[in-house]
Write a protein that holds these residues in place. Structure first.
Motif, mmCIF file in Angstrom:
data_model
loop_
_atom_site.group_PDB
_atom_site.id
_atom_site.type_symbol
_atom_site.label_atom_id
_atom_site.label_comp_id
_atom_site.label_asym_id
_atom_site.label_seq_id
_atom_site.Cartn_x
_atom_site.Cartn_y
_atom_site.Cartn_z
ATOM 1 N N LEU A 22 9.165 -5.378 -3.071
ATOM 2 C CA LEU A 22 7.825 -5.931 -3.313
ATOM 3 C C LEU A 22 7.815 -7.451 -3.159
ATOM 4 C CD1 LEU A 22 6.799 -3.745 -6.380
ATOM 5 C CD2 LEU A 22 5.653 -3.799 -4.152
ATOM 6 N N LYS A 26 6.645 -7.497 3.651
ATOM 7 C CA LYS A 26 5.428 -8.064 4.240
ATOM 8 C C LYS A 26 4.424 -6.984 4.644
ATOM 9 C CE LYS A 26 7.259 -12.189 4.027
ATOM 10 N NZ LYS A 26 6.812 -13.152 2.990
ATOM 11 N N ASP A 27 4.935 -5.860 5.127
ATOM 12 C CA ASP A 27 4.059 -4.803 5.611
ATOM 13 C C ASP A 27 3.331 -4.143 4.446
ATOM 14 O OD1 ASP A 27 3.547 -2.854 8.100
ATOM 15 O OD2 ASP A 27 3.817 -1.655 6.273
ATOM 16 N N VAL A 28 2.023 -4.002 4.559
ATOM 17 C CA VAL A 28 1.209 -3.477 3.474
ATOM 18 C C VAL A 28 1.590 -2.040 3.126
ATOM 19 C CG1 VAL A 28 -0.632 -2.735 5.042
ATOM 20 C CG2 VAL A 28 -1.145 -3.200 2.628
ATOM 21 N N TYR A 29 1.977 -1.263 4.124
ATOM 22 C CA TYR A 29 2.355 0.121 3.850
ATOM 23 C C TYR A 29 3.706 0.205 3.149
ATOM 24 C CZ TYR A 29 -1.513 1.073 7.001
ATOM 25 O OH TYR A 29 -2.757 1.115 7.587
ATOM 26 N N ASP A 30 4.618 -0.678 3.546
ATOM 27 C CA ASP A 30 5.901 -0.738 2.848
ATOM 28 C C ASP A 30 5.707 -1.162 1.389
ATOM 29 O OD1 ASP A 30 7.409 0.075 4.981
ATOM 30 O OD2 ASP A 30 7.959 -1.953 5.629
ATOM 31 N N LEU A 31 4.812 -2.098 1.170
ATOM 32 C CA LEU A 31 4.549 -2.562 -0.197
ATOM 33 C C LEU A 31 4.013 -1.425 -1.062
ATOM 34 C CD1 LEU A 31 2.996 -6.088 0.482
ATOM 35 C CD2 LEU A 31 5.308 -5.558 -0.323
ATOM 36 N N GLU A 32 3.158 -0.595 -0.481
ATOM 37 C CA GLU A 32 2.642 0.569 -1.211
ATOM 38 C C GLU A 32 3.777 1.528 -1.562
ATOM 39 O OE1 GLU A 32 -0.381 2.352 1.165
ATOM 40 O OE2 GLU A 32 -1.886 0.805 0.721
ATOM 41 N N ARG A 33 4.707 1.711 -0.615
ATOM 42 C CA ARG A 33 5.836 2.611 -0.866
ATOM 43 C C ARG A 33 6.737 2.050 -1.973
ATOM 44 N NH1 ARG A 33 5.770 2.421 4.971
ATOM 45 N NH2 ARG A 33 4.742 4.289 5.797
ATOM 46 N N TYR A 34 7.005 0.753 -1.903
ATOM 47 C CA TYR A 34 7.847 0.132 -2.934
ATOM 48 C C TYR A 34 7.194 0.223 -4.313
ATOM 49 C CZ TYR A 34 11.040 -1.891 0.527
ATOM 50 O OH TYR A 34 11.965 -2.069 1.527
ATOM 51 N N GLU A 35 5.873 0.064 -4.331
ATOM 52 C CA GLU A 35 5.158 0.161 -5.604
ATOM 53 C C GLU A 35 5.289 1.573 -6.175
ATOM 54 O OE1 GLU A 35 3.603 -1.030 -8.841
ATOM 55 O OE2 GLU A 35 3.555 -2.494 -7.185
#
Length: 206
Positions: A22, A26-35
């Motif tokens: 998080l 940088k990628d918004v989809y990766d951030l959602e996955r990390y969350e």
């Protein structure tokens, strides 16, 4: 390590990976996955520890940045060959100390905690040891703690009852009271006595 401890370690590692992702992602989809990974880690910790999910999320899902251990300082204060312990509200005894505040140094935090819990003015003179808490104290917490034991010298002050402690007293090694072993145990107090009696103590660290 039993199965519950393994689950806890896995959840802590997942939480750490998710928090780093998080922070650096940088990628918004990766951030959602990390969350979502961080939420799953919190659910795992809640399920294994019995702590309410909301409390676990407060501990793990509100921090930002690369995850590091929390710091805890403990003061070793001697008088006439005995060590100072403070009695907590639950009736157990501990070395004065606590979490290091984010805006002050380890030295200043040690001095502050002694003043708050024991009413004494001290100098913080020497690092006795730096310990990985989970190698020494039970129960294992759902987060890493680095414990720093500091040799201190009294320069003034007197005990005053406060919100955290109800009494302070000096004890010999053979007369220790019921300890708050999640914070300090007999092994750690003996280590402080060894440092006190040593003429050339070298800081111990895990």
């Amino acid at each position: 390590m039993n199965n519950n401890e393994k689950w806890l370690q896995w959840a802590i590692e997942l939480q750490s990976i998710a928090q780093a992702g998080l922070f650096y992602g940088k990628d918004v989809y990766d951030l959602e996955r990390y969350e979502r990974i961080r939420e799953i880690a919190a659910e795992m910790i809640s399920g294994q520890s019995g702590l309410p999910l909301g409390k676990v999320k407060d501990l793990f899902c509100s921090e930002i940045g690369y995850q590091t251990p929390k710091l805890d300082t403990r003061a070793a204060i001697f008088d006439n060959g005995k060590i100072l312990l403070v009695k907590e509200n639950n009736g157990t005894w501990s070395l004065p100390g606590g979490w290091v505040d984010v805006n002050i140094s380890v030295r200043d935090n040690t001095i502050k905690e002694v003043k708050e819990e024991a009413g004494l003015d001290v100098t913080a003179d020497m690092v006795i040891a730096v310990q990985d808490r989970e190698k020494h104290n039970l129960p294992v917490y759902a987060y890493k703690v680095c414990k720093i034991f500091i040799m201190c010298t009294i320069v003034g002050g007197n005990f005053q009852p406060n919100a955290e402690t109800v009494e302070s007293r000096f004890f010999g090694l053979g007369e220790l009271p019921l300890l708050a072993t999640e914070k300090v145990n007999e092994e750690q107090i003996k280590m402080c006595f060894d440092a006190y009696h040593s003429k050339s103590w070298k800081t111990l660290f895990d």
